[in-house]
Design an enzyme around this catalytic site. Structure first.
Site, PDB file in Angstrom:
ATOM      1  N   HIS A  16       1.815 -19.261  58.083  1.00  0.00           N
ATOM      2  CA  HIS A  16       1.583 -19.946  59.361  1.00  0.00           C
ATOM      3  C   HIS A  16       1.373 -21.451  59.170  1.00  0.00           C
ATOM      4  O   HIS A  16       2.138 -22.254  59.717  1.00  0.00           O
ATOM      5  CB  HIS A  16       0.420 -19.269  60.101  1.00  0.00           C
ATOM      6  CG  HIS A  16      -0.100 -20.050  61.260  1.00  0.00           C
ATOM      7  ND1 HIS A  16       0.670 -20.322  62.366  1.00  0.00           N
ATOM      8  CD2 HIS A  16      -1.308 -20.629  61.491  1.00  0.00           C
ATOM      9  CE1 HIS A  16      -0.061 -21.032  63.230  1.00  0.00           C
ATOM     10  NE2 HIS A  16      -1.250 -21.231  62.720  1.00  0.00           N
ATOM     11  N   GLU A  72     -11.788 -23.193  60.651  1.00  0.00           N
ATOM     12  CA  GLU A  72     -12.010 -22.171  61.662  1.00  0.00           C
ATOM     13  C   GLU A  72     -12.076 -20.773  61.044  1.00  0.00           C
ATOM     14  O   GLU A  72     -12.936 -19.979  61.391  1.00  0.00           O
ATOM     15  CB  GLU A  72     -10.880 -22.224  62.695  1.00  0.00           C
ATOM     16  CG  GLU A  72     -11.249 -21.477  63.962  1.00  0.00           C
ATOM     17  CD  GLU A  72     -10.032 -21.128  64.795  1.00  0.00           C
ATOM     18  OE1 GLU A  72      -8.951 -21.680  64.530  1.00  0.00           O
ATOM     19  OE2 GLU A  72     -10.168 -20.294  65.695  1.00  0.00           O
ATOM     20  N   ASP A  73     -11.140 -20.482  60.144  1.00  0.00           N
ATOM     21  CA  ASP A  73     -10.994 -19.106  59.663  1.00  0.00           C
ATOM     22  C   ASP A  73     -11.623 -18.827  58.299  1.00  0.00           C
ATOM     23  O   ASP A  73     -11.781 -17.684  57.922  1.00  0.00           O
ATOM     24  CB  ASP A  73      -9.500 -18.729  59.573  1.00  0.00           C
ATOM     25  CG  ASP A  73      -8.835 -18.740  60.942  1.00  0.00           C
ATOM     26  OD1 ASP A  73      -9.591 -18.712  61.938  1.00  0.00           O
ATOM     27  OD2 ASP A  73      -7.597 -18.783  61.003  1.00  0.00           O
ATOM     28  N   ASP A  95       1.046 -26.023  65.997  1.00  0.00           N
ATOM     29  CA  ASP A  95       0.332 -24.770  65.762  1.00  0.00           C
ATOM     30  C   ASP A  95       0.676 -23.767  66.863  1.00  0.00           C
ATOM     31  O   ASP A  95       1.063 -22.626  66.601  1.00  0.00           O
ATOM     32  CB  ASP A  95      -1.178 -25.081  65.741  1.00  0.00           C
ATOM     33  CG  ASP A  95      -2.037 -23.833  65.650  1.00  0.00           C
ATOM     34  OD1 ASP A  95      -1.608 -22.862  64.998  1.00  0.00           O
ATOM     35  OD2 ASP A  95      -3.150 -23.842  66.228  1.00  0.00           O
ATOM     36  N   ASP A 147      25.492 -25.659  87.623  1.00  0.00           N
ATOM     37  CA  ASP A 147      25.329 -26.588  86.501  1.00  0.00           C
ATOM     38  C   ASP A 147      24.410 -26.022  85.426  1.00  0.00           C
ATOM     39  O   ASP A 147      23.256 -26.382  85.318  1.00  0.00           O
ATOM     40  CB  ASP A 147      24.843 -27.970  86.968  1.00  0.00           C
ATOM     41  CG  ASP A 147      23.975 -27.865  88.199  1.00  0.00           C
ATOM     42  OD1 ASP A 147      23.657 -26.738  88.606  1.00  0.00           O
ATOM     43  OD2 ASP A 147      23.615 -28.911  88.738  1.00  0.00           O
TER      44      ASP A 147
HETATM   45 MN    MN Z   1      -3.167 -21.995  63.623  1.00  0.00          MN
END
Ligand code: MN
Length: 731
Positions: A60, A88-89, A151, A271
């Site tokens: 990722h 964060e993780d 992200d 169009d």
């Molecule tokens: Mn992310």
């Protein structure tokens, strides 16, 4: 040949490949090992984690970084992309990131983490609150939002692996928040891709139907594109214009929106294709337009010149629609290579030439984000803020109505005063008030699309300097400035005339007599003035001195000595007059600075000078002049060279509004007793609101106007001294 940027998920992307791509974008002296270090750091900390797809988590951040390279972002952003999820993780602190990778990358990672923690809710109120935080994170460094968009892009590209419920939630959030942001930042490639992905997860039926239809006609479409491109190229080459021409299907979401707006089915949408002509410079853009319009019949009302008037997100192009050889409509956009780069990458395009040097300084902050922050400071409710954000992101303009139903388009944030000037300059200049949807509003009121605005005027009203702070449109600003300039001219004329007339009177003559002898006309000629007015103006503004004028008037004989004396008198007179003029023009300044007009003056916080104190001014770099009392202890800190003479402006009558809150025991007549006490100090009460509190207490809210802090303190103490009063505070 230009293609839309391809953001597809790359399952096999490696760090070596990523660095190889970065090398083709960034300058040679870039520290590419930093990218590897960021990768290794992220890989180590994400190692135990997996994506919903079952892939190792690191894929990722790798894809996010790849997108940032496609957008030609700088080194900090790429590393920020690799590291954006570690705080964060994983068990990594913000301080760790700054220590390892420095403050630039640190700011980006911390900003991304903050935004990730925002839980977007469906209720408008809390959503606004979250958006507010997002804007705050963005205001620090705009690269935060670009990394965040990359992200979100990758999350949307791999959304099929999460639950249906989460798909809808994420897609809606993307459509509500990230798409408008990408649009406002001018990143069309990101915006289109996100929109199509949202369509896929929000209206899957429609998405797959469109995909099917478009691919069904693929062969037919491709040959049509080929034919049209070569036809356009042929026409252009007749006029020796060298251009890249290409056609492509529009993205699904824009077809979907067209179908909705016009309430028609897919087959009725003609169009589906858009053609682009890309040339070397602006002159060639207009040349191409001329060639296209003379080779094909233009569809009326479809030509738009976004080169002369760029969109708020800086998008530039010429747009037109013409009738093709098979009577079909062909949409054509004409732009330069540079404009194309900006149209695809928006704000990100600006990093292209500045990378390596730590990113484009100043670009890290965007003006409209700062404006948004400013709105944030003075608005009351979250929903109001949301309104502003949404409005500002969408179009940057609003449509309001006159009482007779005419539409006026104004800049976002426009006030009734902008509206008044949009109607007519005379209306603007005479505005005293406004009604919006039938209700009286202050002149600083922010208009919204759909409002009906009625302007109240008065013959005696005139514009003043403060109005410049109220208006948003450049038209209103220009008109107000013009008026103020004219007033200044008039004042100079008056001063000049008064000066001359009283000088002549002292010399035993007057304008009429000089005129009779034809002496005035000769003097005017000498200075090349067309009329007396011009002479007065020159005298009033100090461009011509009386002495110079009198040298050209024979009947006024002056002896040196006498003249010197007279000159002194005239100079005093002139000074008095111009001082008077200056004071009236500077009513808004508490202090007059010798020899300097219109300079920013602040009161020193250390000594808080109030009118009457002996004062001194000090030049502060970039912040105008700071005024201190002569007894202020800080004075010895300043160099003499920075000292300027200042004096209190006797014409200064401005009063400061201030609110106070008084809690009392609820006794009859208490409100009038407090009011009387305030009035006894000569202080004006603008408004008073009373409320009963439980336990037989009363709460009063007064808005008063004071000269200075001392007066404010007097008010506080006189109220405090009252027996029934429990507390009095500044509200
Ligand atoms: Mn992310």
């Amino acid at each position: 040949m230009y293609h839309r940027l391809d953001f597809s998920h790359e399952a096999g992307l490696t760090i070596d490949e990523l660095i190889r791509r970065a090398k083709s974008n960034l300058p040679e002296d870039t520290d590419f090992e930093l990218i590897r270090r960021a990768y290794e750091f992220a890989e180590l900390h994400h190692r135990p984690q997996k994506r919903s797809s079952g892939e190792p988590y690191i894929i990722h951040p790798l894809n996010v970084a790849a997108t940032l390279i496609k957008l030609k972002m700088d080194l900090d952003s790429i590393c920020g992309g690799l590291l954006h999820d570690v705080v964060e993780d994983c068990d990594v602190s913000e301080a760790d990131i700054i220590k390892e990778f420095g403050p630039g990358i640190g700011t980006i990672v911390i900003g991304c983490t903050k935004i990730s923690k925002i839980k977007f809710k469906t209720k408008e109120e809390s959503q606004a609150e979250n958006f507010r935080k997002m804007v705050v994170a963005m205001a620090k460094d705009i690269r935060v939002i670009i990394v965040k968009l990359a992200d979100r892009m990758h999350n949307m590209l791999t959304l099929q692996y999460v639950s249906k419920e989460k798909q809808v939630k994420k897609a809606q959030e993307t459509l509500d928040i990230y798409v408008p942001l990408a649009s406002r930042l001018g990143m069309n490639s990101v915006k289109s891709e996100l929109e199509d992905l949202c369509l896929r997860f929000l209206h899957a039926d429609m998405y797959y139907r469109l995909a099917e239809k478009v691919s069904m006609k693929k062969t037919e479409r491709e040959s049509y594109i080929r034919d049209t491109v070569s036809l356009i190229k042929e026409k252009l080459s007749e006029y020796t214009v060298n251009a890249d021409v290409y056609g492509r299907p529009k993205h699904f979401y824009s077809i979907y929106k067209k179908m909705q707006n016009r309430d028609v089915d897919f087959d009725q949408i003609q169009d589906l294709l858009a053609f682009r002509i890309i040339v070397g410079n602006i002159t060639e853009c207009y040349k191409c337009l001329g060639i296209i319009h003379s080779s094909f019949t233009p569809v009326p009302g479809r030509f738009k010149d976004y080169i002369a008037i760029p969109k708020v997100n800086n998008y530039q192009s010429l747009h037109t629609t013409v009738i093709g050889p098979q009577a079909e409509r062909i949409e054509i956009q004409i732009r330069t290579h540079e404009m194309h780069e900006v149209a695809e990458k928006g704000v990100a395009a600006h990093w292209k030439y500045k990378e390596g040097s730590g990113g484009a300084k100043g670009l890290n902050k965007l003006k409209w984000v700062e404006e948004l922050m400013e709105y944030d400071r003075d608005i009351q409710t979250s929903s109001e803020f949301m309104d502003i954000v949404k409005n500002d992101l969408d179009i940057g303009g609003i449509f309001v109505f006159t009482p007779t139903g005419d539409v006026k388009e104004l800049r976002f944030g426009a006030t009734p005063l902008d509206f008044a000037y949009a109607v007519h300059t005379d209306v603007g200049n005479k505005t005293v008030g406004a009604k919006v949807n039938g209700k009286m509003v202050p002149l600083k009121f922010r208009l919204k699309s759909g409002d009906t605005v009625e302007i109240l005027t008065s013959k005696s009203q005139t514009p003043n300097k403060d109005w410049l702070k109220l208006v948003k449109t450049s038209r209103a600003k220009t008109k107000i400035k013009q008026y103020l300039l004219k007033i200044e001219r008039d004042r100079n004329k008056e001063v000049g005339q008064e000066l001359l007339e009283s000088a002549l009177k002292k010399l035993g003559t007057n304008l009429k007599q000089l005129d009779k002898k034809n002496e005035l006309a000769r003097a005017l000629d000498a200075f090349h003035f067309k009329n007396n007015e011009e002479l007065f103006h020159a005298l009033g503004s100090g461009r011509v001195y009386l002495k110079q004028l009198f040298e050209h008037i024979q009947s006024i004989d002056y002896e040196e000595e006498e003249t010197q004396q007279k000159k002194k008198k005239h100079d005093t007179l002139f000074k008095n007059l111009s001082d008077k003029a200056k004071q009236t023009s500077n009513k808004d300044n508490a202090v007059i600075v010798d020899g300097l007009d219109d300079i920013m003056v602040r009161m020193g916080k250390c000594c808080n000078p109030i009118p009457g104190d002996p004062i001194l001014g000090f030049i502060t770099r970039g912040r105008g002049i700071t005024v201190h009392t002569k007894t202020c202890q800080r004075i010895s800190d300043f160099e003499d060279s920075r000292k300027v003479d200042v004096e209190w402006n006797s014409a200064y009558t401005f009063r400061h509004p201030v609110s106070i809150r008084v809690i009392t025991h609820d006794r009859p007549g208490i409100l009038s007793r407090i009011s009387n006490n305030i009035n006894s100090l000569g202080v004006n009460i603008k408004s008073a609101v009373a409320r009963s509190l439980p336990d037989l207490k009363g709460s009063f809210h007064f808005e008063i106007e004071v000269k200075d802090y001392a007066e404010f303190l007097k008010v506080l103490s006189i109220i405090e001294a009252m027996e029934e009063v429990i507390s009095v505070t500044r509200a």
